[in-house]
Design a protein around this motif. Sequence first.
Motif, mmCIF file in Angstrom:
data_model
loop_
_atom_site.group_PDB
_atom_site.id
_atom_site.type_symbol
_atom_site.label_atom_id
_atom_site.label_comp_id
_atom_site.label_asym_id
_atom_site.label_seq_id
_atom_site.Cartn_x
_atom_site.Cartn_y
_atom_site.Cartn_z
ATOM 1 N N GLY A 62 0.931 -1.258 0.099
ATOM 2 C CA GLY A 62 -0.033 0.011 0.037
ATOM 3 C C GLY A 62 1.004 1.308 -0.186
ATOM 4 O O GLY A 62 2.099 1.125 0.109
ATOM 5 N N SER A 63 0.274 2.516 -0.198
ATOM 6 C CA SER A 63 0.830 3.551 -0.115
ATOM 7 C C SER A 63 0.165 4.446 0.811
ATOM 8 O O SER A 63 -0.990 4.627 0.989
ATOM 9 N N VAL A 64 0.896 5.269 1.743
ATOM 10 C CA VAL A 64 0.311 6.241 2.709
ATOM 11 C C VAL A 64 -0.345 7.601 1.951
ATOM 12 O O VAL A 64 -1.288 8.135 2.484
ATOM 13 N N MET A 65 -0.050 7.515 0.712
ATOM 14 C CA MET A 65 -0.547 8.830 -0.210
ATOM 15 C C MET A 65 -2.116 8.126 -0.614
ATOM 16 O O MET A 65 -2.974 9.524 -0.926
ATOM 17 N N LEU A 78 -13.263 -0.725 -3.240
ATOM 18 C CA LEU A 78 -13.879 -0.632 -1.849
ATOM 19 C C LEU A 78 -13.086 0.052 -0.863
ATOM 20 O O LEU A 78 -13.182 0.100 0.364
ATOM 21 N N GLY A 79 -12.331 0.979 -1.378
ATOM 22 C CA GLY A 79 -11.474 1.797 -0.528
ATOM 23 C C GLY A 79 -10.071 1.340 -0.268
ATOM 24 O O GLY A 79 -9.884 -0.089 -0.677
ATOM 25 N N THR A 80 -9.259 1.867 0.676
ATOM 26 C CA THR A 80 -7.961 1.475 1.120
ATOM 27 C C THR A 80 -8.166 1.596 2.621
ATOM 28 O O THR A 80 -8.807 2.324 3.206
ATOM 29 N N ASP A 81 -7.228 0.762 3.389
ATOM 30 C CA ASP A 81 -7.147 0.839 4.816
ATOM 31 C C ASP A 81 -6.104 1.886 5.633
ATOM 32 O O ASP A 81 -5.872 2.715 4.435
#
Length: 298
Positions: A62-65, A78-81
């Motif tokens: 993943g990416s914090v962006m 469904l989005g990201t965590d």
Amino acid sequence: MTQLQSASPSVSAAAKAPGYWRSVGQRLMRDRVGIASALVLLAIVVSALAAPLIAPHDPNSGSVMTRLSPIGTPGHLLGTDATGRDILSRLIWGGRLSLLSGITPVVLATLIGGTLGIIAGMSGRLVNGIIMRITDIFFAFPSILLAVAISGVLGNGLGNTLVSLTVVFVPQVLRVAESATVQIARQDYVDAARATTASRLLIMTSQVLPNVLSPILVFATSLIAVSLVVAAGLNFIGLGVAPPAAEWGSMLNELRDAIYINPTLSILPGVMIVATSVCFNLLSDSLGSAMNIRETDK
């Protein structure tokens, strides 16, 4: 073997395996709720098995962006965590560990508990008393607390989760199997089999086992729903699989802080757990109705 079969003219319908199980299948095919539940479960199982092919992203990258992206974000349906990992991919991959944690302990408990239950039901007071009194000790503790205690002693990890859940479910299956066996053992065709001096093992496999399969299978199917929830709970409190492995219970723990920012994201793993558990419960009810000849024929 020929003498045993000829001495049992009144074998119940459940013992006549081909005709009985064919009729059970026909009844299930007429049950719309059971068919719908089976189709939903089939879709979940197939998607979990085909995760490498259908998951749009790597479940652990993943990416914090892109963290906590809402549902419908381009590229992340469904989005990201909180760490930017794709939730849809993690839900698909998480189905593997969740289903494994829910089904495997029940299968093992059914084999172990069913065998011990039949032995206890067919044995004398001494053997039956020893097995059932040991079983009662496990019933002195709530199932969830016992699973937490065993997992806490063994430590986290998928293998330890499977062991703890199996230990919890064996006494429950054992009691169902023993109760059903005691009832079957009183039937005339079992007495007729004993009169032929057939071995106890032969009587168990040819006369008792086919007749106790129905209640054991129905109970085991409903137990999968409980196993899924308990396994998810163990993963939620950190006693299951180790991060960053995707599993629905651990995903609930990871997304609980997002409930104040994007509450919709935090309930998605819970929806999968509830939907799967409900489908297994409905399938268990349909299976029970199909196997209950008297109730179905009314």
